[in-house]
Enzyme design. Structure first.
Site, PDB file in Angstrom:
ATOM      1  N   TYR A 270       3.787   0.573   0.488  1.00 38.43           N
ATOM      2  CA  TYR A 270       2.742   0.987   1.431  1.00 38.43           C
ATOM      3  C   TYR A 270       2.599   2.503   1.432  1.00 38.43           C
ATOM      4  CZ  TYR A 270       0.275   1.572   5.888  1.00 38.43           C
ATOM      5  OH  TYR A 270      -0.634   1.933   6.862  1.00 38.43           O
TER       6      TYR A 270
ATOM      7  N   ILE B 260     -13.497  -5.983   1.115  1.00 33.44           N
ATOM      8  CA  ILE B 260     -13.384  -4.779   0.297  1.00 33.44           C
ATOM      9  C   ILE B 260     -12.773  -5.066  -1.071  1.00 33.44           C
ATOM     10  CG2 ILE B 260     -13.254  -3.321   2.346  1.00 33.44           C
ATOM     11  CD1 ILE B 260     -10.282  -2.799   1.593  1.00 33.44           C
TER      12      ILE B 260
ATOM     13  N   VAL C 182       3.285   4.682  -0.914  1.00 36.98           N
ATOM     14  CA  VAL C 182       2.656   5.203  -2.137  1.00 36.98           C
ATOM     15  C   VAL C 182       1.156   4.922  -2.133  1.00 36.98           C
ATOM     16  CG1 VAL C 182       2.565   5.030  -4.652  1.00 36.98           C
ATOM     17  CG2 VAL C 182       4.776   5.057  -3.488  1.00 36.98           C
TER      18      VAL C 182
END
Length: 299
Positions: free
Chosen positions: A216, A86, A218
């Site tokens: 993490y 990704i 946020v």
């Protein structure tokens, strides 16, 4: 005479190919990102049992992906495999083109791929913020930008977020909370906020600027708010297509990311994402919501 025979054979072959292409494009298809282990693998397992169509397990590493497929095949399941990183836009576009060519689109997309640094990880906080944001928010956004246009009518999209998004939101300044809860925030505004968080951590002013000490958390605020924006956009651009898009929290699950003390098994963690992915045809909700334990949660 031989020429006529050859032409008849060629024509028959071409007709069979065309019929096979048409048949494949009528087969429903589901894709799960980051699914060679943990919650993603459990989601693929559940979909293989419950989804009527082809289910694609994806992984950045081809060998690990194929090993995961073989594991599920030993259980009597029949997942398909496609490589997907990704963080690589070309990899995303290769998957996009494959789905468009073979299936004419996509029925179910579950954006599960993500990363989290351990609490004791010595990596400097600004680096954690930048790396986490790149994968959890920006790469997920890239996947959506490329694959959402392929979602067929009555399609389902699930962005795996976390309860940490809710907790991190509560620790934000009132000004930031207001922005993240806004019903009119745009994707461009959200992107600028996510970029600002990373820059504020590098400058050492993120707490002063109203941010929590959870990179993490946020990033998952970003995923949840992005989902709300995407759902709103679908209402505006594809009204009547019956597409449902939500963010969800799978819970605290025993994975490499969360550790062995978590109360849920991966299969239990897969329940809410799979529930959202298999919402019945004609359902009008949930849509644009944050869902945990199959229940819509306040944002």
């Amino acid at each position: 005479m031989w020429m006529c025979f050859f032409l008849r054979c060629l024509l028959s072959y071409l007709i069979r190919i065309r019929l096979a292409e048409r048949m494949s494009k009528s087969v429903p298809v589901a894709v799960v990102t980051g699914s060679n282990k943990g919650i993603g693998l459990a989601i693929v397992r559940a979909l293989c049992k419950q989804f009527t169509g082809d289910v694609y397990l994806t992984a950045r590493d081809v060998e690990r992906g194929k090993e995961a497929v073989a594991k599920l095949q030993e259980e009597g399941l029949k997942p398909q495999f496609h490589q997907l990183d990704i963080n690589d836009l070309q990899s995303i576009r290769t998957l996009r083109d494959f789905l468009k060519e073979k299936y004419g689109g996509l029925n179910v997309l579950i954006n599960n791929a993500g990363i989290a640094f351990k609490v004791e990880d010595p990596t400097p906080f600004p680096t954690q913020a930048e790396v986490s944001m790149k994968t959890n928010f920006f790469a997920t956004r890239n996947i959506c930008n490329e694959l959402l246009p392929l979602i067929k009518p009555q399609g389902r999209v699930v962005n795996v977020s976390s309860v940490m998004s809710v907790r991190a939101l509560a620790m934000c300044s009132p000004e930031l909370q207001k922005k993240f809860r806004s019903e009119t925030i745009t994707e461009e505004e959200l992107v600028k906020l996510m970029e600002k968080f990373v820059e504020d951590t590098k400058k050492g002013v993120h707490e002063k600027e109203g941010w929590p000490n959870s990179a993490y958390g946020v990033t998952k605020i970003g995923v949840t708010v992005l989902s709300r924006i995407q759902a709103r956009r679908l209402n505006e651009t594809r009204k009547g297509d019956g597409i449902l898009l939500n963010a969800c929290c799978p819970g605290w699950v025993r994975t490499d990311m969360a550790g062995p003390k978590a109360p849920k098994s991966p299969d239990e963690g897969a329940e809410t994402p799979v529930y959202l992915a298999l919402l019945p045809l004609g359902a009008d909700g949930p849509h644009g919501q944050f869902v945990s334990d199959k229940t819509v949660q306040p944002w």
